[in-house]
Design a protein around this motif. Structure first.
Motif, PDB file in Angstrom:
ATOM      1  N   ILE A   1      26.069  -3.532 -27.126  1.00 48.03           N
ATOM      2  CA  ILE A   1      25.057  -4.563 -26.900  1.00 48.03           C
ATOM      3  C   ILE A   1      25.694  -5.857 -26.401  1.00 48.03           C
ATOM      4  CG2 ILE A   1      24.885  -5.523 -29.229  1.00 48.03           C
ATOM      5  CD1 ILE A   1      21.985  -4.722 -26.856  1.00 48.03           C
ATOM      6  N   CYS A   2      26.916  -6.154 -26.837  1.00 47.54           N
ATOM      7  CA  CYS A   2      27.629  -7.333 -26.315  1.00 47.54           C
ATOM      8  C   CYS A   2      27.897  -7.192 -24.818  1.00 47.54           C
ATOM      9  CB  CYS A   2      28.936  -7.539 -27.055  1.00 47.54           C
ATOM     10  SG  CYS A   2      28.763  -8.196 -28.706  1.00 47.54           S
ATOM     11  N   LEU A   3      28.291  -6.007 -24.413  1.00 49.17           N
ATOM     12  CA  LEU A   3      28.556  -5.759 -23.005  1.00 49.17           C
ATOM     13  C   LEU A   3      27.294  -5.917 -22.158  1.00 49.17           C
ATOM     14  CD1 LEU A   3      30.571  -4.701 -20.799  1.00 49.17           C
ATOM     15  CD2 LEU A   3      29.643  -2.447 -21.304  1.00 49.17           C
ATOM     16  N   LEU A   4      26.201  -5.322 -22.611  1.00 52.59           N
ATOM     17  CA  LEU A   4      24.966  -5.368 -21.828  1.00 52.59           C
ATOM     18  C   LEU A   4      24.315  -6.743 -21.802  1.00 52.59           C
ATOM     19  CD1 LEU A   4      23.300  -1.981 -22.774  1.00 52.59           C
ATOM     20  CD2 LEU A   4      24.539  -2.561 -20.700  1.00 52.59           C
ATOM     21  N   SER A   5      24.445  -7.485 -22.908  1.00 58.66           N
ATOM     22  CA  SER A   5      23.783  -8.789 -22.971  1.00 58.66           C
ATOM     23  C   SER A   5      24.711  -9.940 -22.600  1.00 58.66           C
ATOM     24  CB  SER A   5      23.220  -9.015 -24.375  1.00 58.66           C
ATOM     25  OG  SER A   5      24.268  -9.068 -25.322  1.00 58.66           O
ATOM     26  N   ASN A   6      25.975  -9.615 -22.313  1.00 56.38           N
ATOM     27  CA  ASN A   6      26.967 -10.620 -21.941  1.00 56.38           C
ATOM     28  C   ASN A   6      27.093 -11.700 -23.029  1.00 56.38           C
ATOM     29  OD1 ASN A   6      28.971 -11.650 -20.312  1.00 56.38           O
ATOM     30  ND2 ASN A   6      27.568 -12.910 -19.117  1.00 56.38           N
ATOM     31  N   THR A   7      27.232 -11.223 -24.279  1.00 49.71           N
ATOM     32  CA  THR A   7      27.400 -12.117 -25.416  1.00 49.71           C
ATOM     33  C   THR A   7      28.715 -11.797 -26.117  1.00 49.71           C
ATOM     34  OG1 THR A   7      26.124 -10.585 -26.795  1.00 49.71           O
ATOM     35  CG2 THR A   7      24.929 -12.442 -25.826  1.00 49.71           C
ATOM     36  N   ARG A   8      29.103 -12.672 -27.049  1.00 46.55           N
ATOM     37  CA  ARG A   8      30.340 -12.478 -27.791  1.00 46.55           C
ATOM     38  C   ARG A   8      30.036 -11.857 -29.151  1.00 46.55           C
ATOM     39  NH1 ARG A   8      33.069 -17.325 -29.172  1.00 46.55           N
ATOM     40  NH2 ARG A   8      31.029 -17.964 -29.891  1.00 46.55           N
TER      41      ARG A   8
ATOM     42  N   PHE B   1      13.797   3.945 -23.905  1.00 43.76           N
ATOM     43  CA  PHE B   1      12.508   3.493 -24.432  1.00 43.76           C
ATOM     44  C   PHE B   1      12.609   2.080 -24.987  1.00 43.76           C
ATOM     45  CE2 PHE B   1       9.995   2.799 -28.277  1.00 43.76           C
ATOM     46  CZ  PHE B   1       8.751   2.684 -27.691  1.00 43.76           C
ATOM     47  N   ILE B   2      13.582   1.806 -25.867  1.00 45.31           N
ATOM     48  CA  ILE B   2      13.633   0.463 -26.454  1.00 45.31           C
ATOM     49  C   ILE B   2      14.023  -0.585 -25.417  1.00 45.31           C
ATOM     50  CG2 ILE B   2      14.047   1.261 -28.809  1.00 45.31           C
ATOM     51  CD1 ILE B   2      16.953   0.137 -28.460  1.00 45.31           C
ATOM     52  N   GLN B   3      14.815  -0.182 -24.443  1.00 45.07           N
ATOM     53  CA  GLN B   3      15.185  -1.129 -23.387  1.00 45.07           C
ATOM     54  C   GLN B   3      13.957  -1.528 -22.574  1.00 45.07           C
ATOM     55  OE1 GLN B   3      18.103   0.300 -20.622  1.00 45.07           O
ATOM     56  NE2 GLN B   3      18.459  -1.709 -19.764  1.00 45.07           N
ATOM     57  N   SER B   4      13.115  -0.558 -22.243  1.00 47.17           N
ATOM     58  CA  SER B   4      11.914  -0.882 -21.469  1.00 47.17           C
ATOM     59  C   SER B   4      10.853  -1.550 -22.342  1.00 47.17           C
ATOM     60  CB  SER B   4      11.345   0.370 -20.809  1.00 47.17           C
ATOM     61  OG  SER B   4      10.878   1.279 -21.779  1.00 47.17           O
ATOM     62  N   HIS B   5      10.812  -1.206 -23.627  1.00 43.55           N
ATOM     63  CA  HIS B   5       9.791  -1.755 -24.515  1.00 43.55           C
ATOM     64  C   HIS B   5      10.123  -3.185 -24.963  1.00 43.55           C
ATOM     65  CE1 HIS B   5       6.361  -1.313 -27.221  1.00 43.55           C
ATOM     66  NE2 HIS B   5       7.077  -1.944 -28.137  1.00 43.55           N
ATOM     67  N   PHE B   6      11.376  -3.438 -25.339  1.00 47.49           N
ATOM     68  CA  PHE B   6      11.763  -4.742 -25.866  1.00 47.49           C
ATOM     69  C   PHE B   6      12.510  -5.607 -24.856  1.00 47.49           C
ATOM     70  CE2 PHE B   6      11.783  -2.159 -29.867  1.00 47.49           C
ATOM     71  CZ  PHE B   6      10.697  -2.776 -30.460  1.00 47.49           C
ATOM     72  N   GLY B   7      13.337  -5.026 -24.010  1.00 49.72           N
ATOM     73  CA  GLY B   7      14.166  -5.793 -23.096  1.00 49.72           C
ATOM     74  C   GLY B   7      15.505  -6.134 -23.742  1.00 49.72           C
ATOM     75  N   ILE B   8      16.528  -6.315 -22.929  1.00 52.72           N
ATOM     76  CA  ILE B   8      17.888  -6.564 -23.411  1.00 52.72           C
ATOM     77  C   ILE B   8      17.966  -7.852 -24.236  1.00 52.72           C
ATOM     78  CG2 ILE B   8      20.264  -7.100 -22.699  1.00 52.72           C
ATOM     79  CD1 ILE B   8      19.620  -4.203 -22.419  1.00 52.72           C
ATOM     80  N   GLU B   9      17.295  -8.899 -23.811  1.00 58.11           N
ATOM     81  CA  GLU B   9      17.384 -10.171 -24.518  1.00 58.11           C
ATOM     82  C   GLU B   9      16.810 -10.059 -25.933  1.00 58.11           C
ATOM     83  OE1 GLU B   9      15.694 -14.681 -24.146  1.00 58.11           O
ATOM     84  OE2 GLU B   9      16.200 -13.622 -22.308  1.00 58.11           O
ATOM     85  N   ARG B  10      15.674  -9.423 -26.073  1.00 58.83           N
ATOM     86  CA  ARG B  10      15.068  -9.266 -27.403  1.00 58.83           C
ATOM     87  C   ARG B  10      15.904  -8.327 -28.278  1.00 58.83           C
ATOM     88  NH1 ARG B  10       9.017  -7.292 -28.928  1.00 58.83           N
ATOM     89  NH2 ARG B  10       9.180  -7.713 -31.146  1.00 58.83           N
ATOM     90  N   ILE B  11      16.479  -7.294 -27.677  1.00 60.53           N
ATOM     91  CA  ILE B  11      17.355  -6.389 -28.429  1.00 60.53           C
ATOM     92  C   ILE B  11      18.575  -7.155 -28.938  1.00 60.53           C
ATOM     93  CG2 ILE B  11      18.890  -4.394 -28.228  1.00 60.53           C
ATOM     94  CD1 ILE B  11      16.836  -3.213 -26.234  1.00 60.53           C
TER      95      ILE B  11
END
Length: 103
Positions: free
Chosen positions: A77-84, A49-59
């Protein structure tokens, strides 16, 4: 468990909102709180739900502002958004406040 109600608070698991008034709660008004609850305590349907509602970047952007976040949720969340991890506030706060039994 299939959730088909249109109210966004009804799509989340009831145990996530145990301490708030579901009728007056708006996930768009409190996105950081909602995202943190789902990441730390939610199930897969809540995540979808939150993934479809907000999107990975906003999360990811919301998570970067959090003072605390479970280490597993942070890694997820680091893995999914490719961040450190170093990009997140909660990582630095945890590093600057080590617990006594781990020092």
């Amino acid at each position: 468990m299939q959730r088909t109600k249109t109210n966004t608070t009804d799509t989340l698991s009831p145990y996530l909102l145990w301490d708030v008034d579901k009728d007056g709660f708006d996930v768009d008004k409190y996105p950081v709180w909602t995202i943190q609850r789902v990441l730390e305590y939610g199930d897969m349907a809540d995540w979808n739900f939150i993934q479809s509602h907000f999107g990975i970047e906003r999360i990811s952007e919301a998570c970067k502002t959090m003072r605390t976040l479970d280490p597993k949720a942070l890694s997820f969340i680091c893995l999914l958004s490719n961040t450190r991890k170093e990009d997140y506030r909660c990582y630095h706060i945890r590093q600057s406040n080590p617990t006594l039994w781990n020092s």
